[in-house]
Write an enzyme that holds these catalytic residues in place. Structure first.
Site, PDB file in Angstrom:
ATOM      1  N   GLU A   1     -15.078   8.256   3.418  1.00  0.00           N
ATOM      2  CA  GLU A   1     -14.660   9.589   3.835  1.00  0.00           C
ATOM      3  C   GLU A   1     -14.544  10.531   2.648  1.00  0.00           C
ATOM      4  O   GLU A   1     -14.250  10.103   1.539  1.00  0.00           O
ATOM      5  CB  GLU A   1     -13.308   9.507   4.559  1.00  0.00           C
ATOM      6  CG  GLU A   1     -13.453   8.804   5.891  1.00  0.00           C
ATOM      7  CD  GLU A   1     -12.134   8.616   6.617  1.00  0.00           C
ATOM      8  OE1 GLU A   1     -12.065   8.999   7.790  1.00  0.00           O
ATOM      9  OE2 GLU A   1     -11.190   8.104   6.021  1.00  0.00           O
TER      10      GLU A   1
ATOM     11  N   CYS B   1     -12.536  15.770  -2.341  1.00  0.00           N
ATOM     12  CA  CYS B   1     -11.962  14.469  -2.649  1.00  0.00           C
ATOM     13  C   CYS B   1     -12.954  13.438  -2.122  1.00  0.00           C
ATOM     14  O   CYS B   1     -13.263  13.439  -0.929  1.00  0.00           O
ATOM     15  CB  CYS B   1     -10.613  14.382  -1.923  1.00  0.00           C
ATOM     16  SG  CYS B   1      -9.846  12.769  -2.051  1.00  0.00           S
TER      17      CYS B   1
ATOM     18  N   CYS C   1     -10.796  -0.809   0.234  1.00  0.00           N
ATOM     19  CA  CYS C   1     -10.208  -0.963  -1.108  1.00  0.00           C
ATOM     20  C   CYS C   1      -9.597  -2.353  -1.220  1.00  0.00           C
ATOM     21  O   CYS C   1      -9.047  -2.897  -0.260  1.00  0.00           O
ATOM     22  CB  CYS C   1      -9.128   0.095  -1.314  1.00  0.00           C
ATOM     23  SG  CYS C   1      -8.424   0.116  -2.975  1.00  0.00           S
TER      24      CYS C   1
ATOM     25  N   CYS D   1      -2.288  -1.519  -1.529  1.00  0.00           N
ATOM     26  CA  CYS D   1      -0.967  -0.892  -1.670  1.00  0.00           C
ATOM     27  C   CYS D   1      -0.381  -0.759  -0.262  1.00  0.00           C
ATOM     28  O   CYS D   1      -1.085  -0.369   0.671  1.00  0.00           O
ATOM     29  CB  CYS D   1      -1.100   0.496  -2.306  1.00  0.00           C
ATOM     30  SG  CYS D   1      -1.888   0.447  -3.925  1.00  0.00           S
TER      31      CYS D   1
ATOM     32  N   CYS E   1      -0.692   2.590   1.922  1.00  0.00           N
ATOM     33  CA  CYS E   1      -1.982   3.269   2.002  1.00  0.00           C
ATOM     34  C   CYS E   1      -2.832   2.710   3.138  1.00  0.00           C
ATOM     35  O   CYS E   1      -2.953   1.487   3.300  1.00  0.00           O
ATOM     36  CB  CYS E   1      -2.717   3.103   0.681  1.00  0.00           C
ATOM     37  SG  CYS E   1      -4.356   3.854   0.677  1.00  0.00           S
TER      38      CYS E   1
ATOM     39  N   CYS F   1      -3.855  12.319   1.369  1.00  0.00           N
ATOM     40  CA  CYS F   1      -3.804  11.150   0.496  1.00  0.00           C
ATOM     41  C   CYS F   1      -3.392   9.918   1.281  1.00  0.00           C
ATOM     42  O   CYS F   1      -2.382   9.932   1.977  1.00  0.00           O
ATOM     43  CB  CYS F   1      -2.767  11.336  -0.593  1.00  0.00           C
ATOM     44  SG  CYS F   1      -3.055  12.732  -1.629  1.00  0.00           S
TER      45      CYS F   1
HETATM   46  N1  SAH Z   1      -7.213   4.043  -5.873  1.00  0.00           N
HETATM   47  C1  SAH Z   1      -6.766   5.266  -6.480  1.00  0.00           C
HETATM   48  C2  SAH Z   1      -6.978   6.477  -5.580  1.00  0.00           C
HETATM   49  C3  SAH Z   1      -6.122   6.405  -4.350  1.00  0.00           C
HETATM   50  S1  SAH Z   1      -5.718   7.817  -3.377  1.00  0.00           S
HETATM   51  C4  SAH Z   1      -5.289   5.134  -6.843  1.00  0.00           C
HETATM   52  O1  SAH Z   1      -4.671   4.179  -6.423  1.00  0.00           O
HETATM   53  O2  SAH Z   1      -4.783   6.001  -7.552  1.00  0.00           O
HETATM   54  C5  SAH Z   1      -4.869   8.935  -4.374  1.00  0.00           C
HETATM   55  C6  SAH Z   1      -3.348   8.855  -4.365  1.00  0.00           C
HETATM   56  O3  SAH Z   1      -2.770   8.852  -3.051  1.00  0.00           O
HETATM   57  C7  SAH Z   1      -2.838   7.617  -5.046  1.00  0.00           C
HETATM   58  O4  SAH Z   1      -1.800   7.952  -5.929  1.00  0.00           O
HETATM   59  C8  SAH Z   1      -2.301   6.809  -3.898  1.00  0.00           C
HETATM   60  O5  SAH Z   1      -1.336   5.886  -4.295  1.00  0.00           O
HETATM   61  C9  SAH Z   1      -1.734   7.887  -3.010  1.00  0.00           C
HETATM   62  N2  SAH Z   1      -1.479   7.465  -1.640  1.00  0.00           N
HETATM   63  C10 SAH Z   1      -1.940   6.374  -0.998  1.00  0.00           C
HETATM   64  N3  SAH Z   1      -1.485   6.316   0.265  1.00  0.00           N
HETATM   65  C11 SAH Z   1      -0.713   7.412   0.441  1.00  0.00           C
HETATM   66  C12 SAH Z   1       0.000   7.942   1.560  1.00  0.00           C
HETATM   67  N4  SAH Z   1       0.007   7.330   2.734  1.00  0.00           N
HETATM   68  N5  SAH Z   1       0.667   9.105   1.378  1.00  0.00           N
HETATM   69  C13 SAH Z   1       0.623   9.752   0.198  1.00  0.00           C
HETATM   70  N6  SAH Z   1      -0.049   9.314  -0.874  1.00  0.00           N
HETATM   71  C14 SAH Z   1      -0.719   8.158  -0.762  1.00  0.00           C
END
Ligand code: SAH
Length: 381
Positions: free
Chosen positions: A95, A108, A115, A119, A122, A355
């Protein structure tokens, strides 16, 4: 049969070699490159300065797109647009989200389908890693965004001379440093002054905290921006939220970041997603303030900042978004430690484009991997 080469995965040298095998002059490679990366042509029929026979050969022997655009969703009056692509050969989801502002436009993009990092907060992590994207597939998402922008604005006389997009952030699906080579190749090619010509400072990469990637980026020749997902002030909590913390605990991560700052003199941002009562209490803010203060010498004060991200809901995650007041208190406490701190402005939550909400909203993707978890659109209260 060998799959056809995808145009965005070919360098000028690759094109030259191909043209030579076709009995065509090498200089045509530059012409084609210009059509593709400056004019954003994705159909050789439009390249009228090429001989007809060459246009036909290009059309039959080269793939002009790789990702399949399945769906686009818009919100914020059309100023936020999300595209869901299928990644060949199995149609795994990827996406991209385009965000249009009065003075800039940011896309973005995803670096992987799904992934590996898992986490807990996420949506993408639920999918596991489904596919690595190629450099060309990462670039294709950027060109999708650029074409969307161009479609919204009439071309100037003589056509577009430069890109309308101003920023590319690698914060879509995936962990860019877990696909480092393809990701970095996409940056270099998008930066190419004879191609799309996007300035190095226009790129921001976000990493879950893969230390070898941070060290590699410190050596890289282009000054792209770096964001690091920290999300907790101690290893116990970070380990609960982010399994990657076992491999790269906070001390290692902050050491690598300090070396990165010393080496590059570039400002780093720490992302901190706020989860009610999990990591957003005043004592967490105090602990984070102390941690960052003691890690960095005073002359580096201005070389990092914290970006607070109110958590965007993910279906069935046993977590709660922090209340606005908590967010502001957290920010105030950090600032009392002289840690510069901003709160991320949100876009796209109602189309699950914010995000951490990217997970392929797959109810109508017939060739999607059956293991992918369908995620429905989440409406914020
Ligand atoms: N793999 C990369 C990019 C991820 S997305 C990373 O981990 O940094 C970008 C940001 O959004 C990251 O900081 C991630 O931790 C955050 N993120 C993930 N899930 C989220 C959510 N549900 N709400 C807000 N931020 C989130």
């Amino acid at each position: 049969m060998e799959p056809k080469p995808f145009i965005l995965d070919l360098t000028v040298a690759d094109l030259e070699n191909l043209l030579v095998t076709w009995g065509e002059p090498k200089f045509r490679a530059r012409q084609i490159h210009r059509h593709v990366h400056v004019n954003l042509a994705n159909d050789p029929a439009a390249m009228t300065d090429l001989p007809k026979s060459l246009r036909e050969r290009l059309a039959t022997d080269i793939a002009w797109s790789s990702l399949t655009l399945r769906r686009t969703l818009t919100c914020d009056d059309g100023q936020t647009r999300k595209a869901l692509f299928g990644v060949p050969p199995l149609g795994h989801p990827a996406e991209s989200v385009l965000m249009i502002y009065p003075e800039r436009a940011t896309v973005c993009v995803s670096s992987q389908s799904g992934c590996l990092m898992r986490c807990v907060f996420c949506a993408t992590g639920r999918l596991g890693l489904l596919a690595q994207l190629t450099a060309g597939q990462i670039m294709e998402q950027v060109y999708w965004a650029e074409r969307e922008l161009r479609a919204l604005r009439p071309p100037p006389p003589g056509g577009y001379k430069a890109h309308l997009l101003t920023n590319v952030v690698f914060m879509g699906m995936g962990e860019p440093f877990n696909n480092f080579d393809a990701w970095w190749t996409s940056v270099e090619r998008l930066h190419d002054p004879k191609g799309y010509n996007l300035g190095a400072r226009s790129f921001t990469v976000s990493t879950v905290g893969l230390v070898p990637g941070i060290r590699r980026l410190a050596e890289a020749p282009l000054p792209v921006n770096l964001a690091i997902s920290l999300h907790a002030p101690n290893d116990t909590l970070r380990g609960e939220l982010m399994p990657v913390n076992k491999a790269f605990p906070i001390a290692d991560l902050l050491n690598a970041t300090r070396d990165y700052i010393t080496q590059t003199k570039r400002r780093v941002s720490f992302e901190y997603v706020l989860l009610e009562d999990k990591n957003d209490r005043p004592e967490h803010a105090e602990e984070l303030g102390r941690l960052l203060r003691t890690q960095y010498p005073p002359e580096q004060t201005m070389l990092f900042h914290v970006n607070l991200i109110p958590w965007n809901p993910v279906p069935s995650a046993p977590l709660t978004r922090s209340h606005r007041e908590r967010v502001l208190t957290f920010q105030r406490i950090l600032e009392s430690y002289r840690v510069p701190c901003t709160v991320r402005v949100e876009r796209g939550t109602e189309i699950a484009a914010a995000c951490g909400q990217l997970a392929g909203m797959t109810e109508t993707t017939p060739d999607a991997n059956p293991q992918t978890t369908p995620v429905t659109v989440v409406q914020l209260k």
